[in-house]
Design an enzyme around this catalytic site. Structure first.
Site, mmCIF file in Angstrom:
data_model
loop_
_atom_site.group_PDB
_atom_site.id
_atom_site.type_symbol
_atom_site.label_atom_id
_atom_site.label_comp_id
_atom_site.label_asym_id
_atom_site.label_seq_id
_atom_site.Cartn_x
_atom_site.Cartn_y
_atom_site.Cartn_z
ATOM 1 C CG LEU A 48 -2.122 -0.878 1.271
ATOM 2 C CD1 LEU A 48 -2.781 -0.803 2.637
ATOM 3 C CD2 LEU A 48 -3.108 -0.501 0.181
ATOM 4 C CG ASP A 49 0.996 3.921 -3.272
ATOM 5 O OD1 ASP A 49 1.969 3.183 -3.475
ATOM 6 O OD2 ASP A 49 0.211 4.275 -4.172
#
Length: 304
Positions: A48-49
């Site tokens: 996930l960013d």
């Protein structure tokens, strides 16, 4: 006084469903949880960013061997797209490179979204971990380079509008593996003629796992004992309990655990499944072929 043994690694096996906080990369979140669990080995199951929050399954110990299975699972996201602004990275981390008036309404947005439902071809963003000639694209992007990327076929099962207010569009996205929500935001903005980028992003489902079953990093940090933290770990077979379960006779256990194929004694199983001994001991993952043999894929027991 802190005992030096409190910092030594301990054998930890299992999966933790983490609610990743805003601002941390997946690797940073993993490092902090590894330290809390005092685990020597760990891995995440799909990044996930830093701007994204939500469900991040983390594998520890021997369970890291099944991390790749999670990469193939479908995902569900809650996303807010800011229309009228295009950024360098496709999200709020990048500087704004253009602004355009937004002349969209719910009807035109729904019409545009129809183009992105079902099987589509999507070009990955430059700011991604995909490699070009061995170099991650995001490293090239940071140098100002833009290279050609091949489109990929992905599937978007559901695009549901929740709210559209002051150029902020809130959606639920249910999709296959390989979908980049930033690319979706940019492509949607382009189709509406105004540009767009991801303002907020939260992953709420990975396969059959829900954010409702996840634990926040702060909550994990605030727990007073290792035992409380370990109680949130799912064991390997628990984490894959959506697969079919199958028991093999005692005389076949050692062969299976040594990597040898064993005969299937029932006809109602095919594909990947969980393999147990008759006494209920979890042995590993096996795959049944069309002629009735179980082939070991991931073995977690010595079979003794």
């Amino acid at each position: 006084m802190t005992n030096r043994h409190d910092h030594e690694p301990v054998p930890v096996n299992g999966i933790l469903l983490l609610d990743k906080p805003y601002g941390l990369s997946s690797n940073q979140a993993l490092t902090r949880v590894k330290r809390l669990l005092r685990s020597k080995k760990g891995g995440h199951t799909g990044a996930l960013d830093p701007i994204a929050t939500g469900l991040l399954p983390l594998c520890f110990g021997m369970t890291t061997r099944i991390a790749g299975i999670f990469l193939n699972f479908d995902k569900t996201y809650e996303v807010t797209i800011r229309l009228g602004e295009t950024t360098k990275t496709g999200d709020t981390e990048g500087e704004i490179v253009s602004r355009s008036p937004v002349n969209a309404n719910i009807a035109s947005i729904e019409q545009a979204l129809d183009r992105f439902r079902g099987k589509i071809q999507q070009v990955p963003p430059m700011y991604s971990a995909i490699k070009k000639n061995g170099t991650p694209l995001y490293k090239l992007a940071r140098k100002g380079q833009v290279v050609e990327r091949e489109s990929r076929e992905v599937v978007i099962y559901k695009l549901e509008v929740h709210n559209f207010n002051e150029n902020n569009l809130s959606l639920t996205v249910e999709c296959s593996k390989g979908v980049y929500i930033r690319s979706l935001a940019m492509d949607l903005g382009e189709s509406l003629g105004c540009g767009g980028h991801v303002r907020e992003l939260r992953r709420v489902k990975v396969g059959h796992y829900s954010i409702n079953d996840a634990i926040a990093l702060r909550e994990l940090e605030d727990m007073p004992s290792d035992e409380q933290r370990y109680s949130h770990l799912l064991q390997t077979d628990e984490a894959l309990d959506h697969l079919m379960k199958f028991k093999i006779p005692r005389e076949n256990v050692l062969s299976f655990c040594q990597g040898q194929s064993v005969p299937l004694t029932t006809s109602d199983w095919e594909g990947l499944g969980l393999v147990y001994s008759n006494d209920g001991t979890f042995l590993g993952l096996g795959e049944c072929d069309e002629v009735g043999n179980i082939h070991p894929k991931k073995v977690f027991s010595q079979g003794m």
